[in-house]
Design an enzyme around this catalytic site. Structure first.
Site: not given
Ligand code: GLA
Length: 722
Positions: A194, A362, A472-473, A475, A543
């Site tokens: 990440w 979000d 469109w995430d 996670n 991110d």
């Protein structure tokens, strides 16, 4: 015709402008690989693969562990290297052996039922289908090869049909098997985490098997489904580079086996770990597509082939070549703490600077005030957004801007109405506690009722407000991957069925809303793969928005993914992921090498910074075509001191070079940076009026300032003087 068959040599010749690929059918009906590399004429190449093959060809039916270069290797019948296919028959035996039956060659390229792939008009590609069969199991195995006339690229895939009267189990089915000629090979791959996705790595290959794989249920942050095999002496501009990329968003496996003296086989396909597929009589299984590119012009040449192929023959829809709206996303600006006025004010002030779209991230739905609750409840939270999305979208459109919205359809928080009503809709294994990750569970996308629910929710939102873009995430990874609906003997299919369900849902959404601009995302770039680019022509790259970190991330990503797919935003400083402060200009110059946008609270910016943003937006428009449709030349790979790249228009009439000083050093000796990819004969003028031939800009280069501060950049823009 870019694919021809010689009856005399029983050989197939697949050609692109600069590459050739050759294999033949031997006396035993085996498909034997002869050649892949620089373009050559169609001669008898069979001698090049003249090594022992098991079967009728060798009188005593013996074999050797080295074996011949098999076009598509099978397990258990004398080929001892990594194998592409293993089918267990009803009698419980898994030795597999396929022999040639027939073939056909035709214009165009068929789609894969229910799966993404590159596509082509009839005059853009030629396809070869080779039908083979395993006489003992009754499996009919078809190998598909498509050659793109205008690109030095080809695609491969495989299907298996059960032509017997009994069930059979597919235990491994790779999409591509490639024999690489003897050489000093090194492996390049893109690893990460990440916030550190697609870090480029190049290393010598050991003897034995080297694997790059994912078991996470998605293509993953850790390993991208891409590798390149390069000669030890291959550079950015010269030497052999074979690139392979898998058009798949689930568990994948790439294995390279080196036995002796640089003799290599590479296989790429669905990861056989946690995979199996039951084929009943008459059933067909289609494996996903793999793309392969050979370039004699080094890694840079290879990348540029991928870029053009993906821009033109993978990304789809009205947005694939249309100018993308310059957006501002509120995530790093507000996180969950917003209401309609705050969002409206961000949109208003950003719009005054020239931003064209507000993306609400979000937190707009259900009881979603943190990441602990609400996922799955796709109903607007009117306490936060008074008047709902319809009103907010109207007000934003009244500013002359577009409106975009975040979803994470594949997930549910345990603390959600959805989960309370339908606990069986999550992936699960009876009796085993479910892992949470970011406080959420994964929905079982293999179920059509789950797909229907999710489509219904999204449809309801999208038809009741004007929304031009969806992020469109996704996670978290898949664990306890079992489905409440599947029979025990089919539970091993769940990882692949999940991916097929995802594709079905994406397809349904894009069919209902063909003008929607979809941006993919998975905790940043955790599912940045060619399959997702088929649905979403841009992808949230990471991110990590720190400009210096992005140098590595965007460099690695550029190995096979085009700039237009790389979403890249300017965010606030100190950076939220690294704490680093970089000049606004640097953040802009780095984000410009992608689908550009902002990710901050513009209402807290100083007037001075706002003026600078206006300048950045003017540059975004000025360079858009050059960056999105031009060719990328990586000049200096990111290192602890510097990084540089340039874009050159296809007709070589314009170029833009960006240089980043990562760390200034005393007495910097190298005070020039050289353009690449220009026409040496053409005259080019920079924005200060200096005119020089391309050869000087490329060889002598441009002077960089002797003293540059850490984290600063400069750009040089050239236009052709006619
Ligand atoms: C992921 C994405 C971010 C943001 C958050 C929202 O981490 O990568 O861009 O959308 O989710 O929760």
């Amino acid at each position: 015709m870019s694919i021809v068959y010689s009856e005399e040599f029983k050989s197939f010749y697949l050609s692109t402008p600069k590459t050739s690929y050759v294999f033949h059918v031997n006396e035993g009906g085996f498909l034997i690989h002869d050649y892949y590399g620089k373009a050559i004429p169609a001669y008898d190449m069979r001698e090049y693969s003249n090594r022992l093959v098991r079967g009728p060809k060798s009188a005593d039916n013996t074999t050797s562990p080295g074996g011949a270069p098999m076009e598509y290797s099978c397990n258990g019948t004398g080929d001892f290297r990594v194998s592409a296919l293993q089918i267990r028959n009803a009698a419980g035996n898994a030795s597999t052996d396929i022999r040639y039956v027939s073939h056909k060659i035709y214009a165009g390229k068929p789609a894969i039922p229910g799966q993404p792939s590159t596509y082509a008009a009839d005059d853009e590609a030629t396809t070869l289908e080779v039908l083979t069969e395993d006489a003992v199991t009754g499996a009919k195995v078809t190998l598909y090869y498509s050659v793109f006339e205008a690109h030095d690229a080809m695609t491969r895939r495989v299907s298996v049909t059960n032509d017997s009267e009994w069930d059979m189990d597919l235990e491994r089915i790779y999409s591509l098997c490639c024999e690489i000629p003897f050489g000093n090979w090194q492996l390049c791959h893109l690893y990460g985490e990440w916030g550190r996705e697609r870090t480029f790595e190049r290393s010598d290959l050991l003897h034995g098997i080297t694997s790059v794989e994912s078991k996470q249920g998605c293509s993953s942050h850790q390993h991208n489904p891409f590798v390149a095999l390069v000669d030890k002496y291959t550079t950015e501009d010269t030497g052999d580079a074979y690139g392979f990329n898998f058009v798949y968003s689930g568990n994948f496996s790439i294995q390279v086996e080196q036995i002796i003296d640089g003799d290599l086989r590479l296989i790429m396909g669905i990861n056989p770990t946690d995979f199996g597929w039951k084929l009943e009589p008459g059933d067909t299984f289609h494996a996903p597509e793999a793309v392969s590119v050979y370039s004699a012009d080094g890694l840079g040449g290879m990348s540029r082939v991928f870029h053009k192929l993906y821009r033109n023959n993978l990304c789809r829809g009205p947005w694939k070549n249309a100018k993308r709206p310059l957006l501002i996303n509120n995530w790093e600006g507000t996180y969950f703490d917003f209401n309609e006025e705050k969002i409206y004010n961000i949109a208003k002030q950003a719009g005054e600077l020239g931003v064209e779209m507000l993306v609400l991230d979000d937190g707009w739905f259900g009881a979603r005030n943190s990441d602990k609750a609400g996922l799955g409840d796709w109903f607007v939270n009117e306490e936060k957004l008074k008047g709902g999305l319809g009103l907010l979208s109207e007000r934003i459109h009244a500013l002359g801007m577009k409106f975009g919205l975040w979803f994470e359809p594949e997930m549910a928080n345990p603390d959600s109405d959805l989960y309370r009503a339908h606990p069986d809709w999550c992936l699960q294994v009876e009796g085993r506690p479910l892992c949470t990750s970011r406080n959420q569970y994964v929905l079982d996308l293999s179920r059509t009722d789950v797909q229907d629910y999710l489509f219904g929710c999204m449809d309801n939102i999208l038809k009741n407000a004007q929304i031009e873009y969806v992020k469109w995430d996704f996670n978290r990874y898949l664990t306890e991957a079992g489905s409440c609906l599947l029979a025990p003997e089919r539970q091993k299919e769940i990882f692949h069925r999940y991916v097929l369900g995802l594709y079905a849902l994406l397809d349904r959404l894009m069919t209902a809303y063909p003008n929607l601009l979809l941006e993919g995302c998975a905790s940043g770039g955790g599912r940045f793969d060619p399959a997702m680019l088929y649905y979403s022509p841009q992808y949230w790259t990471s991110d990590d928005t720190d400009a210096i970190e992005r140098l590595d991330i965007q460099y690695g990503t550029s190995m096979c993914y085009p700039t237009s797919t790389v979403s890249s935003h300017v965010s606030a400083c100190p950076n939220h992921q690294t704490g680093r402060t970089t000049p606004l200009q640097t953040r802009g110059d780095v984000a410009l090498a992608g689908s550009f946008g902002y990710e901050l609270d513009v209402t807290t910016m100083s007037d001075e910074d706002k003026e600078e943003v206006k300048g950045q937006i003017a540059e975004y428009h000025k360079y858009y075509d050059l960056i999105h449709f031009g060719e990328l030349f990586r000049i200096i790979p990111p290192n602890r001191d510097e990084c540089a790249w340039c874009y050159v228009a296809e007709d070589k009439s314009e170029a833009l070079l960006t240089f980043v000083c990562v760390r200034n050093r005393p007495r910097v000796r190298r005070r020039t940076v050289q353009f690449r990819g220009l026409d040496p004969e053409k005259l080019y003028q920079d924005d200060n009026g200096t005119v020089r031939p391309g050869s000087i800009w490329m060889n002598a280069g441009v002077n960089r300032a002797v003293v540059m501060k850490d984290y600063t950049t400069f750009k040089v823009h050239l236009t052709e003087v006619k």
